[in-house]
Scaffold this motif. Structure first.
Motif, short mmCIF file in Angstrom:
data_model
loop_
_atom_site.label_atom_id
_atom_site.label_comp_id
_atom_site.label_asym_id
_atom_site.label_seq_id
_atom_site.Cartn_x
_atom_site.Cartn_y
_atom_site.Cartn_z
N GLU A 6 0.84 -1.19 0.00
CA GLU A 6 0.00 0.00 0.00
C GLU A 6 0.88 1.24 0.00
O GLU A 6 1.86 1.31 0.73
CB GLU A 6 -0.90 0.03 1.24
N LYS A 7 0.54 2.22 -0.81
CA LYS A 7 1.30 3.47 -0.84
C LYS A 7 0.98 4.34 0.37
O LYS A 7 1.79 5.13 0.81
CB LYS A 7 1.01 4.25 -2.12
N GLU A 37 -0.32 11.11 7.54
CA GLU A 37 -0.51 11.76 6.24
C GLU A 37 0.68 12.64 5.91
O GLU A 37 1.10 12.72 4.75
CB GLU A 37 -1.81 12.57 6.25
N TRP A 38 1.23 13.32 6.92
CA TRP A 38 2.42 14.14 6.70
C TRP A 38 3.61 13.25 6.32
O TRP A 38 4.38 13.60 5.42
CB TRP A 38 2.75 14.94 7.97
N LEU A 39 3.77 12.11 6.98
CA LEU A 39 4.86 11.20 6.65
C LEU A 39 4.73 10.65 5.23
O LEU A 39 5.73 10.27 4.61
CB LEU A 39 4.91 10.03 7.64
N GLY A 43 8.73 13.49 -0.13
CA GLY A 43 10.01 13.73 0.52
C GLY A 43 10.09 13.26 1.96
O GLY A 43 11.15 13.36 2.56
N GLN A 44 9.03 12.75 2.50
CA GLN A 44 9.04 12.29 3.89
C GLN A 44 9.31 10.79 3.95
O GLN A 44 9.35 10.10 2.94
CB GLN A 44 7.72 12.64 4.58
N ALA A 45 9.47 10.27 5.15
CA ALA A 45 9.97 8.91 5.37
C ALA A 45 9.11 7.82 4.73
O ALA A 45 9.63 6.95 4.03
CB ALA A 45 10.11 8.66 6.87
N SER A 49 10.24 5.43 1.57
CA SER A 49 10.41 3.99 1.73
C SER A 49 9.43 3.21 0.88
O SER A 49 9.76 2.13 0.38
CB SER A 49 10.27 3.60 3.20
N ARG A 50 8.23 3.71 0.68
CA ARG A 50 7.25 3.02 -0.16
C ARG A 50 7.57 3.15 -1.64
O ARG A 50 7.00 2.43 -2.45
CB ARG A 50 5.83 3.56 0.11
N SER A 51 8.46 4.04 -2.00
CA SER A 51 8.83 4.24 -3.40
C SER A 51 10.14 3.56 -3.78
O SER A 51 10.57 3.67 -4.93
CB SER A 51 8.93 5.75 -3.70
N LEU A 52 10.77 2.88 -2.86
CA LEU A 52 12.07 2.27 -3.14
C LEU A 52 12.02 1.30 -4.32
O LEU A 52 12.96 1.26 -5.13
CB LEU A 52 12.61 1.56 -1.90
N LEU A 53 10.97 0.50 -4.43
CA LEU A 53 10.90 -0.44 -5.54
C LEU A 53 10.76 0.28 -6.88
O LEU A 53 11.23 -0.22 -7.90
CB LEU A 53 9.74 -1.41 -5.32
N ASP A 54 10.15 1.45 -6.87
CA ASP A 54 10.04 2.23 -8.11
C ASP A 54 11.38 2.85 -8.48
O ASP A 54 11.68 3.03 -9.67
CB ASP A 54 9.01 3.36 -7.94
N TYR A 55 12.19 3.18 -7.51
CA TYR A 55 13.46 3.85 -7.76
C TYR A 55 14.49 2.96 -8.42
O TYR A 55 15.47 3.44 -8.97
CB TYR A 55 14.05 4.40 -6.46
#
Length: 73
Positions: A6-7, A37-39, A43-45, A49-55
């Motif tokens: 989940e994103k 929601e802020w996290l 640019g937040q943690a 971390s949830r985008s690492l697989l996309d990177y």
């Protein structure tokens, strides 16, 4: 690729609290939800971390990682 991650997790915050908090301390629950929601914002943690697989895809990676792709390949 979709790995079922989940994103966002802020949608699940309220369901993780016991009923006591929902009835006696709704402001606290709203505060915790707003914090998550802020996290999840750019640019937040949690967002990072949830985008690492996309990177790992060079077309979707951050500009900072392009140097590492160039040096490796």
């Amino acid at each position: 690729m979709d790995f079922g991650i989940e994103k966002t997790i802020s949608n699940f915050v309220e369901s993780q609290f016991p009923q006591f908090y929902l009835s006696e301390g709704p402001n606290f629950v709203l505060f915790i939800k707003a914090y998550y929601e802020w996290l999840e914002s750019e640019g937040q943690a949690i967002n990072q971390s949830r985008s690492l697989l996309d990177y790992r895809d060079i077309d979707n990676t951050l500009d900072e990682f392009l140097v590492h792709f160039q040096s490796k390949y």
